[in-house]
Design an enzyme around this catalytic site. Sequence first.
Site, short mmCIF file in Angstrom:
data_model
loop_
_atom_site.label_atom_id
_atom_site.label_comp_id
_atom_site.label_asym_id
_atom_site.label_seq_id
_atom_site.Cartn_x
_atom_site.Cartn_y
_atom_site.Cartn_z
N GLY A 195 54.92 35.41 44.75
CA GLY A 195 53.79 35.42 45.67
C GLY A 195 53.65 34.11 46.42
O GLY A 195 53.32 34.09 47.62
N HIS A 250 55.15 39.87 38.54
CA HIS A 250 54.71 39.60 37.17
C HIS A 250 53.24 39.91 36.91
O HIS A 250 52.77 39.80 35.79
CB HIS A 250 55.05 38.17 36.74
CG HIS A 250 54.15 37.11 37.28
ND1 HIS A 250 53.20 36.50 36.51
CD2 HIS A 250 54.06 36.56 38.51
CE1 HIS A 250 52.56 35.59 37.25
NE2 HIS A 250 53.06 35.61 38.45
N CYS A 274 37.11 21.55 32.82
CA CYS A 274 37.79 20.91 31.70
C CYS A 274 38.97 21.72 31.17
O CYS A 274 39.62 21.31 30.23
CB CYS A 274 36.81 20.65 30.57
SG CYS A 274 36.12 18.99 30.65
#
Lengths: 149, 389
Positions: free
Chosen positions: B71, B201, B325
């Site tokens: 992609g 995928h 985070c």
Amino acid sequence: MALYNDIVMEHFMNPKNVGELENPDGSGTYGSPVCGDMMQIQIKVEDETIVDAKFKTFGCGSAIASSSMATSMIIGKTIEEALDITNKQIIDALGGLPPVKVHCSVLADRAIKNAIYDYAQKAGKTYAALEGYDPNEDEDEHDHGDIEE
Amino acid sequence: MRNVYLDYSATTPVKDEVLQEMIPYFTEKFGNPSSLYDKGLESRDAVSHAREQVAALIGAQPKEIFFTAGGTEADNWVVFGAADKLKAKGNHIITTKVEHHAMLHSCQFLEKQGFEVTYLDINEEGRVTPEMLEAAIRDNTILISIMMVNNEIGTVMAIQELAAVARAHGILFHTDAVQALGNVPINVKELGVDLMSMSAHKIYGPKGTGALYIRRGVHISNYLHGGAQEAKKRAGTENLTGIVGFGKAAEIAKRDFDKHVEHCRTLRNHLVERVLAEIPNTFVNGTMEHRHPGNASITFEYIEGEAILLFLNHAGISVSTGSACSSNSLEPSHVLTALGVPVEKIHGTVRFTIGDFTTMEDVDYVVDTLKNVVSRLREISSVNTQKGW
């Protein structure tokens, strides 16, 4: 194959000293939820020795682990000794942190200093290590990476 | 320990049917599709067959399918290929703030070379309206690129209406359909798109394979230069096994489309309903109406996403977060930011994406685990409902 080592994971999964003290002698917070981490540390002081410490942390795994480690490290230490604790000592005690996470331990070190600063203000004490200390001073900017899918 | 993978938007396992189809092309059927002897022609036939399979999934002609390395390459090809081809006509590109980085960073690269890029906002549903697009069009606009389904919040854009706006102005329209493929109905002719990016995928095919749909009559410059592969538009020896796998995955995606969508939607709705009912101070990001059937982007207030991820991982559950985070990134999600989610709440956002191998038991296990994890982290947290943020 893990983001963190076993010591960090142990302090994250089973953190020590979580909570709040009923009548703390000093209370400090550092960070903000907007930045992703906010730590509150409270201390109980007797004869210039920290006899108890509790923390509450909004943050990632390493922020929680370093809060647990930092509070564990200051209990039983004198104020002067606690003020000497550096980020590096907290990180070393945790067996190391990923570089991108180092700022999380900076938070713990600052929260300790802020709690002691609060204690010093209330108790009318002065410490050389706190001379000119500004509890609200921002931490430095850090390099940010990216993860993709 | 139970293992529950709820990150199908990150990637999917290769289905056995797909793998079986691929295996002979690693060993005995290894010929180069450009070679003129039988062993080469056998491979060429396999590539042609895969091209038909991918074309059939999106209602295109096989000649309109060009295989790429994924992609990201397809998105890069569109941006740089259109910019080069049409630079005499103009230097303005329109995209959105919520695109994949393959689009955003390609556009930012062009900006450094003097192109102008408009990054459209999204509305509270997470969508761009035709009016918002119309308002951004200039005389020098040469390309409009709007993703079909957002990878973080699963929002499905009204591509048909948006492409119609582009067409009315005679501007090329591209859509990144990497998350959409196999999950929402796609017919390129009905949608009226000129270019469309795809990846194998995300639909139970292999990694490293994708395709760009280029509508017949549309011309953009080449991106990779070399041999005469892919009708002289994309050089490089074909990723034979990958292409064969992509073809088979596309065939299955078409064959089992209704079943797949129904399965994902049922489990996703169950997850969302249970989480919202059983865990206080949580909310879903984006609209439930126009949404990827397997996507649930949920914010857990007063706690941080990486901490949730770690506890879930410890319980054998794989999810991703919009949190700053999470892993290497300290930047809060650009998608949730564009949606208007306050930064402190973005940190507590988890993306669950359900797929064909997810079961109802998996979902119940995840919700049961989540309830414990969230209450535990809220006990530790320095912010809560009483204290506020």
